[in-house]
Design a protein around this motif. Structure first.
Motif, PDB file in Angstrom:
ATOM      1  N   ARG A  77       0.850  -1.187   0.000  1.00  0.00           N
ATOM      2  CA  ARG A  77       0.000   0.000   0.000  1.00  0.00           C
ATOM      3  C   ARG A  77       0.883   1.233   0.000  1.00  0.00           C
ATOM      4  O   ARG A  77       1.913   1.266   0.652  1.00  0.00           O
ATOM      5  CB  ARG A  77      -0.921   0.036   1.226  1.00  0.00           C
ATOM      6  CG  ARG A  77      -1.899  -1.081   1.215  1.00  0.00           C
ATOM      7  CD  ARG A  77      -3.165  -0.758   2.000  1.00  0.00           C
ATOM      8  NE  ARG A  77      -4.206  -1.687   1.602  1.00  0.00           N
ATOM      9  CZ  ARG A  77      -5.185  -1.396   0.748  1.00  0.00           C
ATOM     10  NH1 ARG A  77      -5.296  -0.184   0.246  1.00  0.00           N
ATOM     11  NH2 ARG A  77      -6.075  -2.295   0.404  1.00  0.00           N
ATOM     12  N   CYS A  78       0.437   2.245  -0.723  1.00  0.00           N
ATOM     13  CA  CYS A  78       1.182   3.490  -0.807  1.00  0.00           C
ATOM     14  C   CYS A  78       1.228   4.155   0.570  1.00  0.00           C
ATOM     15  O   CYS A  78       0.194   4.267   1.238  1.00  0.00           O
ATOM     16  CB  CYS A  78       0.495   4.390  -1.825  1.00  0.00           C
ATOM     17  SG  CYS A  78       1.178   6.046  -1.878  1.00  0.00           S
ATOM     18  N   VAL A  79       2.423   4.570   1.010  1.00  0.00           N
ATOM     19  CA  VAL A  79       2.543   5.161   2.348  1.00  0.00           C
ATOM     20  C   VAL A  79       1.923   6.557   2.407  1.00  0.00           C
ATOM     21  O   VAL A  79       1.644   7.064   3.488  1.00  0.00           O
ATOM     22  CB  VAL A  79       4.017   5.235   2.839  1.00  0.00           C
ATOM     23  CG1 VAL A  79       4.595   3.841   3.004  1.00  0.00           C
ATOM     24  CG2 VAL A  79       4.898   6.070   1.917  1.00  0.00           C
ATOM     25  N   ASP A  80       1.699   7.177   1.255  1.00  0.00           N
ATOM     26  CA  ASP A  80       1.115   8.521   1.244  1.00  0.00           C
ATOM     27  C   ASP A  80      -0.406   8.491   1.148  1.00  0.00           C
ATOM     28  O   ASP A  80      -1.090   9.143   1.920  1.00  0.00           O
ATOM     29  CB  ASP A  80       1.689   9.350   0.089  1.00  0.00           C
ATOM     30  CG  ASP A  80       3.115   9.834   0.388  1.00  0.00           C
ATOM     31  OD1 ASP A  80       3.555   9.664   1.539  1.00  0.00           O
ATOM     32  OD2 ASP A  80       3.754  10.375  -0.522  1.00  0.00           O
ATOM     33  N   CYS A  81      -0.960   7.742   0.181  1.00  0.00           N
ATOM     34  CA  CYS A  81      -2.408   7.807  -0.056  1.00  0.00           C
ATOM     35  C   CYS A  81      -3.129   6.520   0.319  1.00  0.00           C
ATOM     36  O   CYS A  81      -4.352   6.506   0.375  1.00  0.00           O
ATOM     37  CB  CYS A  81      -2.691   8.188  -1.520  1.00  0.00           C
ATOM     38  SG  CYS A  81      -2.289   6.874  -2.680  1.00  0.00           S
ATOM     39  N   GLY A  82      -2.396   5.435   0.599  1.00  0.00           N
ATOM     40  CA  GLY A  82      -3.028   4.196   1.044  1.00  0.00           C
ATOM     41  C   GLY A  82      -3.587   3.339  -0.078  1.00  0.00           C
ATOM     42  O   GLY A  82      -4.125   2.271   0.181  1.00  0.00           O
ATOM     43  N   ARG A  98       5.594   3.922  -2.546  1.00  0.00           N
ATOM     44  CA  ARG A  98       4.519   4.781  -3.009  1.00  0.00           C
ATOM     45  C   ARG A  98       3.983   4.324  -4.361  1.00  0.00           C
ATOM     46  O   ARG A  98       4.720   3.722  -5.137  1.00  0.00           O
ATOM     47  CB  ARG A  98       5.012   6.223  -3.167  1.00  0.00           C
ATOM     48  CG  ARG A  98       5.305   6.865  -1.855  1.00  0.00           C
ATOM     49  CD  ARG A  98       5.872   8.251  -1.989  1.00  0.00           C
ATOM     50  NE  ARG A  98       6.145   8.761  -0.656  1.00  0.00           N
ATOM     51  CZ  ARG A  98       7.233   8.447   0.043  1.00  0.00           C
ATOM     52  NH1 ARG A  98       8.143   7.667  -0.482  1.00  0.00           N
ATOM     53  NH2 ARG A  98       7.395   8.915   1.260  1.00  0.00           N
ATOM     54  N   CYS A  99       2.719   4.660  -4.625  1.00  0.00           N
ATOM     55  CA  CYS A  99       2.184   4.439  -5.959  1.00  0.00           C
ATOM     56  C   CYS A  99       2.882   5.411  -6.917  1.00  0.00           C
ATOM     57  O   CYS A  99       3.546   6.356  -6.482  1.00  0.00           O
ATOM     58  CB  CYS A  99       0.671   4.632  -5.958  1.00  0.00           C
ATOM     59  SG  CYS A  99       0.139   6.309  -5.623  1.00  0.00           S
ATOM     60  N   VAL A 100       2.707   5.166  -8.209  1.00  0.00           N
ATOM     61  CA  VAL A 100       3.406   5.971  -9.216  1.00  0.00           C
ATOM     62  C   VAL A 100       3.081   7.457  -9.065  1.00  0.00           C
ATOM     63  O   VAL A 100       3.963   8.307  -9.141  1.00  0.00           O
ATOM     64  CB  VAL A 100       3.045   5.472 -10.638  1.00  0.00           C
ATOM     65  CG1 VAL A 100       3.769   6.270 -11.707  1.00  0.00           C
ATOM     66  CG2 VAL A 100       3.384   3.995 -10.773  1.00  0.00           C
ATOM     67  N   GLN A 101       1.805   7.745  -8.805  1.00  0.00           N
ATOM     68  CA  GLN A 101       1.375   9.147  -8.681  1.00  0.00           C
ATOM     69  C   GLN A 101       2.069   9.865  -7.529  1.00  0.00           C
ATOM     70  O   GLN A 101       2.583  10.958  -7.678  1.00  0.00           O
ATOM     71  CB  GLN A 101      -0.131   9.204  -8.458  1.00  0.00           C
ATOM     72  CG  GLN A 101      -0.912   9.398  -9.740  1.00  0.00           C
ATOM     73  CD  GLN A 101      -2.394   9.531  -9.454  1.00  0.00           C
ATOM     74  OE1 GLN A 101      -2.892   8.970  -8.480  1.00  0.00           O
ATOM     75  NE2 GLN A 101      -3.084  10.268 -10.293  1.00  0.00           N
ATOM     76  N   CYS A 102       2.067   9.241  -6.351  1.00  0.00           N
ATOM     77  CA  CYS A 102       2.656   9.882  -5.170  1.00  0.00           C
ATOM     78  C   CYS A 102       4.168  10.000  -5.332  1.00  0.00           C
ATOM     79  O   CYS A 102       4.763  10.993  -4.934  1.00  0.00           O
ATOM     80  CB  CYS A 102       2.314   9.112  -3.908  1.00  0.00           C
ATOM     81  SG  CYS A 102       0.567   9.240  -3.487  1.00  0.00           S
ATOM     82  N   GLN A 103       4.792   8.989  -5.933  1.00  0.00           N
ATOM     83  CA  GLN A 103       6.232   9.052  -6.161  1.00  0.00           C
ATOM     84  C   GLN A 103       6.539  10.208  -7.111  1.00  0.00           C
ATOM     85  O   GLN A 103       7.486  10.965  -6.888  1.00  0.00           O
ATOM     86  CB  GLN A 103       6.727   7.724  -6.748  1.00  0.00           C
ATOM     87  CG  GLN A 103       8.250   7.630  -6.841  1.00  0.00           C
ATOM     88  CD  GLN A 103       8.912   7.658  -5.465  1.00  0.00           C
ATOM     89  OE1 GLN A 103       8.458   7.022  -4.548  1.00  0.00           O
ATOM     90  NE2 GLN A 103       9.973   8.428  -5.340  1.00  0.00           N
TER      91      GLN A 103
HETATM   92 ZN   LIG Z   1      -0.106   7.070  -3.416  1.00  0.00          ZN
END
Ligand SMILES: [Zn+2]
Length: 110
Positions: A77-82, A98-103
């Motif tokens: 799970r993305c540490v920023d948005c879950g 992180r997911c691609v977007q948050c990274q």
């Molecule tokens: Zn994310």
């Protein structure tokens, strides 16, 4: 990718990194003497070793954090948005936090 496979791959990567870090830290005198003989280049071998060490240490940290997320049941799970981190991304980089977007957002801020 299931967490057992993820953990195995992360632990392999960690062992590999520890070997590299050991080599890089191993013999600073040899690195200095060698770079004195090769003084023509802008970037000395000591600088290169230091740069590689920084990269290896940063990656090691990311792997340690990924292993901790496995223990906590938060892996994948993305540490920023879950949101779930896409399978393909975890295959390529099992330590991805992180997911691609948050990274992408994070890298643009830098
Ligand atoms: Zn994310």
């Amino acid at each position: 990718m299931d967490v057992t496979t993820a953990r195995e791959r992360l632990e392999e990567m960690l062992a590999e990194l520890d070997r590299s870090i050991g080599v890089l830290q191993g013999d600073p005198v040899a690195v200095r003497e060698h770079s004195a003989a090769d003084a023509g280049s802008d970037l000395t071998d000591a600088d290169r070793a230091q740069a590689m060490l920084t990269v290896a240490t940063t990656q090691r940290q990311a792997i340690m954090e990924a292993l901790k997320r496995i223990d906590e049941g938060l892996y994948g799970r993305c540490v920023d948005c879950g949101s779930p981190v896409p399978e393909g991304r975890l295959e390529a980089r099992p330590e991805a936090a992180r997911c691609v977007q948050c990274q992408g957002k994070r890298e643009r801020r830098r």
